[in-house]
Design an enzyme around this catalytic site. Structure first.
Site, PDB file in Angstrom:
ATOM      1  N   ASP A 218     -11.651  -1.395  -9.133  1.00 50.05           N
ATOM      2  CA  ASP A 218     -11.578  -0.169 -10.091  1.00 50.05           C
ATOM      3  C   ASP A 218     -10.500  -0.237 -11.230  1.00 50.05           C
ATOM      4  OD1 ASP A 218     -13.819   1.080  -8.930  1.00 50.05           O
ATOM      5  OD2 ASP A 218     -12.904   2.738  -8.349  1.00 50.05           O
TER       6      ASP A 218
ATOM      7  N   TYR B 231     -27.969   9.645   2.086  1.00 49.21           N
ATOM      8  CA  TYR B 231     -28.458   8.433   3.186  1.00 49.21           C
ATOM      9  C   TYR B 231     -27.760   8.802   4.259  1.00 49.21           C
ATOM     10  CZ  TYR B 231     -24.442   6.512   0.706  1.00 49.21           C
ATOM     11  OH  TYR B 231     -23.388   6.202  -0.199  1.00 49.21           O
TER      12      TYR B 231
ATOM     13  N   GLU C 195       0.790  -1.343   0.043  1.00 51.74           N
ATOM     14  CA  GLU C 195       0.065  -0.045   0.015  1.00 51.74           C
ATOM     15  C   GLU C 195       0.832   1.184   0.056  1.00 51.74           C
ATOM     16  OE1 GLU C 195      -3.341   1.309  -0.284  1.00 51.74           O
ATOM     17  OE2 GLU C 195      -2.273   2.969  -0.051  1.00 51.74           O
TER      18      GLU C 195
HETATM   19  C1  LIG Z   1     -19.043   9.505  -5.428  1.00 53.84           C
HETATM   20  C2  LIG Z   1     -18.826   8.046  -5.395  1.00 53.84           C
HETATM   21  C3  LIG Z   1     -19.928   7.174  -4.751  1.00 53.84           C
HETATM   22  C4  LIG Z   1     -19.737   5.977  -4.747  1.00 53.84           C
HETATM   23  N1  LIG Z   1     -20.674   5.012  -4.152  1.00 53.84           N
HETATM   24  C5  LIG Z   1     -20.522   3.817  -4.260  1.00 53.84           C
HETATM   25  C6  LIG Z   1     -21.645   2.877  -3.490  1.00 53.84           C
HETATM   26  O1  LIG Z   1     -22.400   3.295  -3.112  1.00 53.84           O
HETATM   27  N2  LIG Z   1     -21.162   1.543  -3.539  1.00 53.84           N
HETATM   28  C7  LIG Z   1     -20.403   0.887  -4.191  1.00 53.84           C
HETATM   29  O2  LIG Z   1     -20.173  -0.392  -4.142  1.00 53.84           O
HETATM   30  N3  LIG Z   1     -19.311   1.801  -4.696  1.00 53.84           N
HETATM   31  C8  LIG Z   1     -19.312   2.840  -4.803  1.00 53.84           C
HETATM   32  N4  LIG Z   1     -18.387   3.835  -5.353  1.00 53.84           N
HETATM   33  C9  LIG Z   1     -17.186   2.934  -5.980  1.00 53.84           C
HETATM   34  C10 LIG Z   1     -16.189   2.803  -4.907  1.00 53.84           C
HETATM   35  O3  LIG Z   1     -15.930   3.875  -4.290  1.00 53.84           O
HETATM   36  C11 LIG Z   1     -14.776   2.414  -5.612  1.00 53.84           C
HETATM   37  O4  LIG Z   1     -15.612   1.459  -6.896  1.00 53.84           O
HETATM   38  C12 LIG Z   1     -13.952   1.353  -4.904  1.00 53.84           C
HETATM   39  O5  LIG Z   1     -13.539   2.225  -3.945  1.00 53.84           O
HETATM   40  C13 LIG Z   1     -12.770   0.640  -5.510  1.00 53.84           C
HETATM   41  O6  LIG Z   1     -11.978   0.015  -4.710  1.00 53.84           O
HETATM   42  P1  LIG Z   1     -10.470  -0.355  -5.119  1.00 53.84           P
HETATM   43  O7  LIG Z   1     -10.030  -1.171  -3.947  1.00 53.84           O
HETATM   44  O8  LIG Z   1     -10.587  -0.999  -6.221  1.00 53.84           O
HETATM   45  O9  LIG Z   1      -9.948   1.043  -5.492  1.00 53.84           O
HETATM   46  P2  LIG Z   1      -9.173   2.088  -4.536  1.00 53.84           P
HETATM   47  O10 LIG Z   1     -10.355   2.290  -3.264  1.00 53.84           O
HETATM   48  O11 LIG Z   1      -9.021   3.385  -5.244  1.00 53.84           O
HETATM   49  O12 LIG Z   1      -8.114   1.688  -3.534  1.00 53.84           O
HETATM   50  C14 LIG Z   1      -6.851   1.589  -4.141  1.00 53.84           C
HETATM   51  C15 LIG Z   1      -5.769   1.544  -3.222  1.00 53.84           C
HETATM   52  O13 LIG Z   1      -4.473   1.354  -3.943  1.00 53.84           O
HETATM   53  C16 LIG Z   1      -3.584   2.071  -3.308  1.00 53.84           C
HETATM   54  N5  LIG Z   1      -2.467   2.580  -4.658  1.00 53.84           N
HETATM   55  C17 LIG Z   1      -2.564   3.062  -5.617  1.00 53.84           C
HETATM   56  N6  LIG Z   1      -1.510   3.083  -6.299  1.00 53.84           N
HETATM   57  C18 LIG Z   1      -0.719   2.332  -5.673  1.00 53.84           C
HETATM   58  C19 LIG Z   1       0.664   1.908  -6.233  1.00 53.84           C
HETATM   59  N7  LIG Z   1       1.281   2.275  -7.346  1.00 53.84           N
HETATM   60  N8  LIG Z   1       1.320   1.207  -5.306  1.00 53.84           N
HETATM   61  C20 LIG Z   1       0.673   0.870  -4.083  1.00 53.84           C
HETATM   62  N9  LIG Z   1      -0.559   1.295  -3.569  1.00 53.84           N
HETATM   63  C21 LIG Z   1      -1.304   2.037  -4.503  1.00 53.84           C
HETATM   64  C22 LIG Z   1      -4.375   3.462  -3.043  1.00 53.84           C
HETATM   65  O14 LIG Z   1      -3.700   3.952  -2.151  1.00 53.84           O
HETATM   66  C23 LIG Z   1      -5.472   2.673  -2.403  1.00 53.84           C
HETATM   67  O15 LIG Z   1      -5.314   2.306  -1.007  1.00 53.84           O
HETATM   68  C24 LIG Z   1     -18.509   5.189  -5.145  1.00 53.84           C
HETATM   69  C25 LIG Z   1     -17.462   5.879  -5.826  1.00 53.84           C
HETATM   70  C26 LIG Z   1     -17.699   7.264  -5.986  1.00 53.84           C
HETATM   71  C27 LIG Z   1     -16.731   8.181  -6.522  1.00 53.84           C
END
Ligand SMILES: Cc1cc2nc3c(=O)[nH]c(=O)nc-3n(C[C@H](O)[C@H](O)[C@H](O)COP(=O)(O)OP(=O)(O)OC[C@H]3O[C@@H](n4cnc5c(N)ncnc54)[C@H](O)[C@@H]3O)c2cc1C
Length: 399
Positions: free
Chosen positions: A297, A219, A36
């Protein structure tokens, strides 16, 4: 069946997706190193909805008690015409979701969900977490994966999972298929004490207000003590990051034609934070290469208009662990995981894109949408059946 202890797995990214993946894999006996980039686990102050297709996995991971303590189970979804201030529909979530899908629909802060996952991961003996470990290079030539963190720390793994979010560096390094693009939509958000919200807006419901080129969602979260508010507008403002400060006057101007009640809530947001929504076109065949795959994502960023981005990352995690445990050949396992998940996440990406235009319709088209929603509100059971494909997915019993 793979011998879990013989494989070394590196997960890049400790967001909701990376942590869920580490936990699902650790439960199958795999040993995980999670990298991380930040120095501690912390999440932005914002809310998130978790539908039953995600909550059933979290409960399986042993987080049900934490969810019940910190989340809210909203009774339903209210849909309003934001301009006229009129209710268009009320869609019940209780008891519908548990009766039909066997798991609750929750609203929770990202930090409450993230800390539940992080605490469980930190307590698991199979998970080794490295903070301040920023992945800067990935090399794969069919054999083991070579990963460099912080420019000069080299590591090797049998498998690497890129769970580093919408601006994924690992995706860029491995697939070289360009960055996620700005969608033209901006989210303005605030998390306020529930007592600061207009009284009529403190109910345990998800509330959705629709208007021309704008919408508003709010909400309760934090066991009902806080209100999460997100206003969405269309603009060409484009900046990477989750925490830019927004101008309340500019926000008020963008909602000037709206009814007084939602405008009062916008004022209660104080100084909102802004984030530019980025995504990729729906892709039913996203994939990794060799011993590298993607998750959450990084693989399939989507607009938040089906509230499924994090839920998809949670579903991905369970399926990925299942496939790695099931196959002798890890490369075959990764391709099988991608083949299972691609059609599902592509359909959800598409659904979120469709909602984007539907929510923001203007003029006669907006009027027609409101009439259709009123009709749907009169038969909420039928309305919910449209989303059966989404909420009924049970990755615990079938990938
Ligand atoms: C306004 C909004 C509302 C939302 N509402 C919902 C909802 O109601 N329900 C739902 O299911 N989803 C919702 N989402 C979507 C959700 O927030 C994301 O899909 C989710 O957070 C994705 O998780 P992730 O772990 O893939 O990515 P992230 O949460 O972006 O985590 C990525 C991690 O990788 C780390 N990282 C990045 N680059 C590197 C690197 N090079 N080396 C090491 N570490 C790194 C970052 O620090 C971070 O900790 C919403 C999004 C938005 C913008």
């Amino acid at each position: 069946m793979q011998n879990p202890s013989s494989l070394s797995i590196i997960v890049v990214g400790g967001g909701i997706g990376g942590l869920a993946a580490a936990l699902c894999l650790a439960r199958k006996g795999f040993s995980i190193t999670l990298l991380e980039k930040r120095d501690v686990f912390k999440e932005v102050g914002a809310g998130i909805q978790i539908s039953p297709n995600g909550s059933r996995v979290l409960i399986e991971l042993g987080l049900g008690k934490h969810l019940d303590q910190h989340a809210v189970r909203p009774a339903g979804i209210n849909v309003f015409d934001g301009v006229k201030g009129r209710q268009l529909a009320r869609i019940p979530l209780i008891p519908y979701m548990e009766d039909n899908y066997g798991a609750p629909y929750y609203t929770i802060t990202r930090s409450d969900l993230h800390s539940a996952l992080a605490n469980a991961a930190m307590a698991h003996e199979n998970i080794d977490i490295h903070f301040e470990s920023y992945v800067t290079a990935v090399a794969t030539d069919g054999g083991r994966v070579a990963i460099t963190a912080n420019e000069n720390e080299d590591m090797f793994a049998d498998i690497m999972i890129g769970a580093d979010g919408v601006w994924s560096a690992t995706r860029k390094l491995v697939l070289e298929d360009g960055a996620a693009e700005y969608t033209g939509h901006t989210a303005w958000r605030a998390l306020i004490d529930i007592n600061k919200a207009p009284e009529s807006m403190r109910c345990a419901m998800v509330n959705l207000w629709l208007g021309p080129k704008t919408h508003l969602v709010h909400y309760p979260v934090s066991s009902g003590t806080k209100l999460n508010i997100v206003a969405i507008t269309e603009s060409d403002w484009e900046k990477e990051g989750w925490n830019h400060r927004g101008n309340p006057k500019e926000l008020a101007g963008l909602f000037a034609g709206w009814d007084a009640a939602p405008r009062e809530l916008l004022r209660a947001m104080g100084r909102p934070l802004k984030w530019a929504l980025c995504g990729r076109q729906p892709d039913y065949n996203w994939h990794g290469i060799d011993r590298v795959t993607l998750l959450g994502d990084a693989a399939h960023p989507m607009l938040p208009y089906l509230a499924q981005g994090a839920v998809m990352a949670i579903e991905d995690s369970y399926v990925l662990a299942q496939e790695l445990a099931r196959h002798d050949d890890p490369v075959q396992a990764l391709r099988s995981y991608e083949n299972i998940r691609g059609p599902r996440t592509g359909k959800v990406q598409q659904g979120a894109f469709d909602n984007a235009s539907h929510y923001h319709l203007t003029g006669m088209a907006g009027h027609a949408r409101n009439l259709a929603l009123r009709a749907a509100g009169a038969a909420p059971g039928l309305f919910l059946k449209r989303y059966h494909w989404l909420y009924s997915k049970n990755v615990l019993t079938a990938g």
